[in-house]
Design an enzyme around this catalytic site. Structure first.
Site, short mmCIF file in Angstrom:
data_model
loop_
_atom_site.label_atom_id
_atom_site.label_comp_id
_atom_site.label_asym_id
_atom_site.label_seq_id
_atom_site.Cartn_x
_atom_site.Cartn_y
_atom_site.Cartn_z
N GLU A 179 -4.44 -8.31 -20.88
CA GLU A 179 -4.87 -6.94 -20.59
C GLU A 179 -3.68 -5.98 -20.40
OE1 GLU A 179 -7.63 -7.37 -17.29
OE2 GLU A 179 -8.03 -9.41 -17.99
N HIS A 214 -9.06 -4.48 -21.42
CA HIS A 214 -9.34 -5.85 -20.94
C HIS A 214 -9.72 -6.77 -22.11
CE1 HIS A 214 -11.31 -8.99 -18.56
NE2 HIS A 214 -11.12 -8.34 -17.43
O1 TA6 Z 1 -9.10 -9.04 -15.41
C1 TA6 Z 1 -9.44 -10.15 -14.63
C2 TA6 Z 1 -10.65 -9.79 -13.77
O2 TA6 Z 1 -10.33 -8.77 -12.85
C3 TA6 Z 1 -11.12 -11.07 -13.07
O3 TA6 Z 1 -10.86 -11.01 -11.68
C4 TA6 Z 1 -12.62 -11.11 -13.40
O4 TA6 Z 1 -13.36 -10.41 -12.44
C5 TA6 Z 1 -12.62 -10.42 -14.77
O5 TA6 Z 1 -11.74 -9.32 -14.58
C6 TA6 Z 1 -13.97 -10.07 -15.34
O6 TA6 Z 1 -14.53 -9.02 -14.62
P1 TA6 Z 1 -16.03 -8.56 -15.05
O7 TA6 Z 1 -16.38 -7.47 -14.09
O8 TA6 Z 1 -15.95 -8.07 -16.47
O9 TA6 Z 1 -16.89 -9.80 -14.94
#
Ligand code: TA6
Length: 299
Positions: free
Chosen positions: A271, A168
């Site tokens: 990601e 991510h």
């Molecule tokens: O990758 C995108 C995502 O799934 C968004 O929906 C948002 O929730 C982001 O990840 C960040 O997630 P986190 O749990 O690290 O705040």
């Protein structure tokens, strides 16, 4: 704390050291002729990669938490063995449990002019409380003129193992509203800001509102073009069939206490992943590796 590096078959003094990082969390600091970089044992979380002569590649929130049980905000969190909210358990931690675990160093070795830091974690009673199944996960970060990240998972159990995974990555951009991401033209995506409706990408991805998209059945490399920092970031993929693009924009960005202020403008997540219908399924004893190679060049 400057500790000797375990597993290294080379005197890595000065090239790689375990030191105390933010919040007192241990990290491996890499310093070579090609780059500097760091990866925390907390979550096996890469938080910095800076090729010599270039600026930092990753965004790191100045409001990030640095403590057990919390994911570091920025760098490259590892999402595993599920992505997003756990479908069958709203109380489960978002993006799985390995990004808030302390990983162990398997080895730190020199590979050419680069340094490879290998870390591992494995299933145990606590993980099986969230998700059945036995696994060993090995993460290798190779810091050099480019950055290679590889997540290898082996099914160590006697039953099939299904998991989602994502690297991510938060990339630092001068102004996300001026950035463009090439490589997804005509690819179908699920729009998480619009009830996961299926849509088709037209041309480059640009960010002009909250953006949260899962691009499907794509193994294509991405290129992030940043006219403010005047650089391109190339993101190659191996064994990854989905790509997620995320920017929280103003409201969501300010609502995230470990982001806050106007930091949303300085980041975009690209990601490399296998999520949803493209989750990985392993037979007992089978292994899978997903990898990404990150390179930067002037724009
Ligand atoms: O990758 C995108 C995502 O799934 C968004 O929906 C948002 O929730 C982001 O990840 C960040 O997630 P986190 O749990 O690290 O705040």
């Amino acid at each position: 704390m400057n500790a000797p590096v375990p597993g290294g078959d080379l005197d890595l003094h000065g090239l790689a050291q375990v030191v105390t990082g933010n919040g007192g969390l241990p990290k491996v600091r890499v310093t070579t002729g090609q780059c500097t970089g760091e990866v925390y044992l907390h979550g096996a979380h890469v938080t910095s990669w800076k090729p010599v002569g270039a600026e930092e590649v990753f965004f790191l929130s100045r409001n990030s938490r640095w403590q057990g049980g919390s994911a570091i905000r920025g760098g490259v969190p590892i999402c595993f063995p599920w992505f997003g909210d756990k479908a069958d358990d709203p109380k489960a931690p978002a993006h799985g449990f390995v990004r808030t675990r302390e990983w162990e160093i398997e080895a730190v070795v020199q590979s050419g002019k680069a340094i490879t830091v290998s870390m591992f974690t494995a299933s145990d009673e606590s993980s099986q409380a969230w998700a059945p199944g036995s696994f060993r996960a090995v993460y290798r970060a190779t810091f050099g003129a480019e950055l290679d990240l590889e997540l290898a998972v082996i099914n160590t159990g006697a039953r099939p193992l299904r998991f989602e995974e994502a690297l991510h990555a938060y990339y630092d951009v001068g102004d996300v509203t001026q950035a463009r991401i090439a490589g997804l033209d005509s690819v179908e995506y699920l729009d998480k800001t619009d009830a996961f409706r299926a849509k088709q990408q037209r041309g480059d991805v640009t960010i002009s509102a909250e953006t949260d998209r899962v691009y499907l059945n794509t193994e294509a490399a991405l290129e992030l073009r940043d006219p403010v920092l005047r650089r391109r970031i190339h993101v190659g993929k191996e064994n990854s069939r989905t790509t997620v693009i995320w920017n929280p924009w103003v409201q969501k960005g300010q609502a995230l206490s470990d982001l806050g202020a106007d930091q949303w403008r300085r980041m975009v997540c690209i990601e490399v992943s296998n999520v949803g219908a493209f989750a990985v399924q392993l037979a007992p004893g089978e292994a899978h590796r997903m990898a990404t190679t990150i390179q930067i060049a002037p724009l």
